[in-house]
Write an enzyme that holds these catalytic residues in place. Structure first.
Site, mmCIF file in Angstrom:
data_model
loop_
_atom_site.group_PDB
_atom_site.id
_atom_site.type_symbol
_atom_site.label_atom_id
_atom_site.label_comp_id
_atom_site.label_asym_id
_atom_site.label_seq_id
_atom_site.Cartn_x
_atom_site.Cartn_y
_atom_site.Cartn_z
ATOM 1 N N CYS A 77 -9.519 51.151 36.350
ATOM 2 C CA CYS A 77 -8.445 51.209 35.356
ATOM 3 C C CYS A 77 -7.171 51.771 35.982
ATOM 4 O O CYS A 77 -6.487 51.063 36.717
ATOM 5 C CB CYS A 77 -8.904 51.965 34.120
ATOM 6 S SG CYS A 77 -7.882 51.640 32.661
ATOM 7 N N GLU A 96 -18.327 51.863 34.446
ATOM 8 C CA GLU A 96 -19.192 53.012 34.158
ATOM 9 C C GLU A 96 -19.775 52.965 32.752
ATOM 10 O O GLU A 96 -20.805 53.575 32.477
ATOM 11 C CB GLU A 96 -18.434 54.334 34.374
ATOM 12 C CG GLU A 96 -17.386 54.673 33.344
ATOM 13 C CD GLU A 96 -16.013 54.074 33.605
ATOM 14 O OE1 GLU A 96 -15.042 54.571 32.998
ATOM 15 O OE2 GLU A 96 -15.890 53.121 34.388
ATOM 16 N N HIS A 131 -13.872 49.121 32.819
ATOM 17 C CA HIS A 131 -14.625 50.358 33.065
ATOM 18 C C HIS A 131 -16.105 50.041 33.310
ATOM 19 O O HIS A 131 -16.906 50.042 32.375
ATOM 20 C CB HIS A 131 -14.492 51.299 31.865
ATOM 21 C CG HIS A 131 -13.146 51.904 31.733
ATOM 22 N ND1 HIS A 131 -12.838 53.126 32.259
ATOM 23 C CD2 HIS A 131 -12.019 51.431 31.157
ATOM 24 C CE1 HIS A 131 -11.567 53.409 32.002
ATOM 25 N NE2 HIS A 131 -11.050 52.388 31.344
#
Length: 182
Positions: free
Chosen positions: A19, A148, A146
């Protein structure tokens, strides 16, 4: 952050920008490689003469609720001849979660690519840059999404796996297994 992106780029240190980290890598590249010393994000300097990262056009600066690019979005690979595609096992696309208001300035894409930065993943319209790579670098990847959010301890995101493999010198061997989508 800009110095870290520059150090990783110049010294072949594995880099994964997520990001803002992707946006930082674009700012650093524009400054260092294109020579645009004042290149910046509109988020940090609204008056920058070289806005390489801009506020998304459909966003609202006055009403912050529900104005973010949020949730799962599709990223289409522009080529299979890139690290990210191989890590995602040569998929045509990947669905990853987003949470951002700023993006790479579409007007700068051609200039950045002519200077060597490669945008290997784009949204379905082709205007939003989702994944960047630096060809010839052991692992220099930036993503607007993202990873994650979908990564798990026993099932890491392909991009985190790539970062660890690159840091341990095992990336090329791993990617060799997925050259033909196997």
């Amino acid at each position: 952050m800009i110095l870290a992106a520059k150090y990783a780029r110049e010294n072949n240190v594995p880099y994964l920008g997520i990001c803002l980290g992707m946006q930082i890598s674009v700012i650093e590249y524009a400054r260092s490689v294109l020579g645009l010393d004042k290149a910046n994000s509109n988020e940090f300097d609204p008056a920058t003469p070289n806005p390489v990262v801009i506020f998304m056009p459909e966003g609202s600066r006055t009403h912050m609720g529900s104005t973010m690019r949020l949730g799962s979005r599709r990223t289409l690979f522009q080529t299979h001849d890139c690290v990210s595609s191989k890590l995602y096992r040569n998929s045509e696309y990947v669905d990853e979660r987003h949470r951002h208001r700023y993006e790479v300035n579409p007007e700068m894409i051609g200039i950045l690519e002519e200077a060597g930065l490669q945008f290997v993943g784009r949204d379905e319209t082709g205007r939003r840059m989702e994944i960047l790579e630096l060809p010839g670098h052991p692992y220099y990847v930036g993503v607007q999404f993202h990873p994650e959010f979908k990564s798990r301890p026993g099932r890491p995101s392909a991009l985190f796996l790539g970062l660890i493999l690159a840091a341990t010198g095992q990336l090329e061997a791993y990617l060799g297994h997925y050259q033909n989508g196997i």
